[in-house]
Scaffold this motif. Structure first.
Motif, PDB file in Angstrom:
ATOM      1  N   THR A  20      -4.390   5.907   3.757  1.00 61.21           N
ATOM      2  CA  THR A  20      -5.000   6.053   2.427  1.00 61.21           C
ATOM      3  C   THR A  20      -4.106   6.886   1.517  1.00 61.21           C
ATOM      4  O   THR A  20      -3.904   6.558   0.342  1.00 61.21           O
ATOM      5  N   ARG A  21      -3.547   7.961   2.065  1.00 60.46           N
ATOM      6  CA  ARG A  21      -2.637   8.805   1.276  1.00 60.46           C
ATOM      7  C   ARG A  21      -1.391   8.019   0.860  1.00 60.46           C
ATOM      8  O   ARG A  21      -0.918   8.141  -0.275  1.00 60.46           O
ATOM      9  N   VAL A  22      -0.865   7.230   1.783  1.00 65.21           N
ATOM     10  CA  VAL A  22       0.328   6.426   1.480  1.00 65.21           C
ATOM     11  C   VAL A  22       0.028   5.431   0.354  1.00 65.21           C
ATOM     12  O   VAL A  22       0.807   5.288  -0.589  1.00 65.21           O
ATOM     13  N   ALA A 114      -5.006  -3.353  -1.354  1.00 67.49           N
ATOM     14  CA  ALA A 114      -4.948  -4.083  -2.619  1.00 67.49           C
ATOM     15  C   ALA A 114      -3.504  -4.265  -3.062  1.00 67.49           C
ATOM     16  O   ALA A 114      -2.666  -3.386  -2.874  1.00 67.49           O
ATOM     17  N   SER A 115      -3.223  -5.422  -3.655  1.00 70.64           N
ATOM     18  CA  SER A 115      -1.871  -5.687  -4.156  1.00 70.64           C
ATOM     19  C   SER A 115      -1.534  -4.809  -5.351  1.00 70.64           C
ATOM     20  O   SER A 115      -0.369  -4.546  -5.638  1.00 70.64           O
ATOM     21  N   ARG A 124       3.180  -2.655  -3.278  1.00 67.68           N
ATOM     22  CA  ARG A 124       4.376  -1.805  -3.346  1.00 67.68           C
ATOM     23  C   ARG A 124       4.477  -0.891  -2.129  1.00 67.68           C
ATOM     24  O   ARG A 124       5.581  -0.552  -1.685  1.00 67.68           O
ATOM     25  N   THR A 125       3.325  -0.497  -1.581  1.00 58.73           N
ATOM     26  CA  THR A 125       3.332   0.451  -0.454  1.00 58.73           C
ATOM     27  C   THR A 125       3.165  -0.233   0.905  1.00 58.73           C
ATOM     28  O   THR A 125       3.008   0.459   1.920  1.00 58.73           O
ATOM     29  N   THR A 126       3.213  -1.563   0.944  1.00 59.20           N
ATOM     30  CA  THR A 126       3.009  -2.268   2.217  1.00 59.20           C
ATOM     31  C   THR A 126       4.038  -1.847   3.260  1.00 59.20           C
ATOM     32  O   THR A 126       3.708  -1.629   4.429  1.00 59.20           O
ATOM     33  N   ALA A 128       5.587   0.957   3.617  1.00 61.17           N
ATOM     34  CA  ALA A 128       5.277   2.296   4.123  1.00 61.17           C
ATOM     35  C   ALA A 128       4.078   2.264   5.074  1.00 61.17           C
ATOM     36  O   ALA A 128       4.062   2.952   6.099  1.00 61.17           O
ATOM     37  N   VAL A 129       3.066   1.460   4.742  1.00 60.06           N
ATOM     38  CA  VAL A 129       1.890   1.305   5.606  1.00 60.06           C
ATOM     39  C   VAL A 129       2.308   0.738   6.966  1.00 60.06           C
ATOM     40  O   VAL A 129       1.887   1.215   8.024  1.00 60.06           O
ATOM     41  N   VAL A 130       3.172  -0.284   6.929  1.00 57.50           N
ATOM     42  CA  VAL A 130       3.670  -0.906   8.167  1.00 57.50           C
ATOM     43  C   VAL A 130       4.463   0.114   8.992  1.00 57.50           C
ATOM     44  O   VAL A 130       4.363   0.154  10.223  1.00 57.50           O
ATOM     45  N   GLN A 131       5.231   0.953   8.324  1.00 61.03           N
ATOM     46  CA  GLN A 131       6.031   1.977   9.010  1.00 61.03           C
ATOM     47  C   GLN A 131       5.132   2.943   9.775  1.00 61.03           C
ATOM     48  O   GLN A 131       5.431   3.310  10.923  1.00 61.03           O
ATOM     49  N   VAL A 132       4.020   3.346   9.158  1.00 59.41           N
ATOM     50  CA  VAL A 132       3.073   4.256   9.820  1.00 59.41           C
ATOM     51  C   VAL A 132       2.463   3.581  11.047  1.00 59.41           C
ATOM     52  O   VAL A 132       2.357   4.191  12.120  1.00 59.41           O
TER      53      VAL A 132
END
Length: 315
Positions: A20-22, A114-115, A124-126, A128-132
């Motif tokens: 959520t923070r990301v 959400a896109s 835009r943050t996908t 980073a989410v995948v990295q976590v």
């Protein structure tokens, strides 16, 4: 609270909090992301993309179910990028609506995001989410894109394996001739294969795969022939073959050295996007608001061109 440490210990609540923070660009996420980065690079990232209405969600659902039944079942994360609500800014479709039958399995983690107006099918943050999720120990991460059709090619820069989903009756012959989305396909799936016109769709797609991937399978070429597979995801038909193809492509990437190349390309692409964001923020902080508005007005009145405005603003 050190969310990174908790995530590495398997705390799902900490994982949800950091995601959520990301997504919200919360500055508190940076330290945790830095700490987690050393634990990334192990997951097989699988992009699932294609035109709206092809059944990407039901396919992702079935893929996760079949993979969890395998002998060496990986922990699976599903990232579903949905259109943004104009009212709340959140995802219009949520993981409570889709993939209900996956809930309750501790080896599966589902995240809708959400896109937020981003083009190319992912947010835009996908990345980073995948990295976590990668750092959290999920060996297989399925990334389902919005469904924007031909423009939806950003997933190829993020995923190791890109699954392009088509369906009969959606103008496949015309879509295929454009070939934009076919060029990123590692695996091509014709879903809803029980509908009329599946033979015509398969014929057109096979023909245009040859155009989009000239020389595949020949000696000295890149060595991977894009399989064209037929499924009926609502019935679970043909899913085993798609799972086998995903694993086969992963093996091919490792054996050929392409895995490392795609990983390098993904990280470079992510770095460049972060640099662009940081430079834009830095530039906005330094530019004089009145000067900017005057240049915009001059451009609107056709006194200067956009290129001239850029030169002035960069100075």
């Amino acid at each position: 609270m050190n969310l990174a440490k908790s995530i590495l210990e398997g705390d799902r609540l900490a994982l949800a909090r950091l995601l959520t923070r990301v997504e919200n660009d919360d500055p508190r996420a940076k330290a945790d992301m830095d700490e987690l980065f050393a634990h990334t690079g192990k997951a097989h990232l699988v992009g699932i993309t294609g035109s709206p209405g092809t059944g990407k969600s039901s396919l992702a659902n079935q893929l996760a179910k079949v993979m969890r039944k395998e002998k060496k079942a990986p922990r699976i994360a599903v990232v579903a990028v949905d259109p943004t609500s104009p009212f709340t800014g959140g995802a219009i479709l949520g993981d409570r609506v889709r993939m209900r039958d996956l809930h309750g399995d501790e080896g599966i983690f589902i995240r809708s995001m959400a896109s937020r107006g981003a083009l190319g099918g992912i947010a835009r943050t996908t990345a980073a989410v995948v990295q976590v999720l990668d750092a959290a120990g999920f060996g297989m991460i399925l990334i389902e894109t919005v469904g924007a059709g031909q423009a939806e090619v950003d997933i190829a820069s993020l995923a190791h394996t890109t699954v392009v989903v088509e369906a009969p009756g959606l103008g496949d012959d015309i879509q295929a001739i454009k070939a934009g989305i076919l060029e990123i396909a590692d695996i091509l799936v014709i879903n809803k294969a029980d509908l009329p016109g599946v033979e015509n769709a398969e014929r057109a797609l096979r023909m245009n795969i040859e155009l989009a991937h000239p020389g595949d399978g020949e000696e000295g070429a890149k060595g991977w022939t894009v399989p064209v597979l037929k499924t009926q995801s609502h019935l679970g038909v043909g899913i085993d073959e798609v799972v086998e193809a995903i694993h086969a492509h992963g093996d091919f990437l490792h054996q050929s050295g392409e895995w490392k190349k795609r990983d390098e390309h993904r990280l470079k692409s992510e770095l460049e996007k972060l640099i662009e964001q940081r430079l834009m923020v830095h530039w906005r902080e330094g530019v004089d608001g009145k000067s900017y508005l005057k240049l915009v007005q001059d451009m609107i009145e056709r006194k200067i061109s956009p290129y001239q405005a850029v030169e002035e603003l960069v100075k």
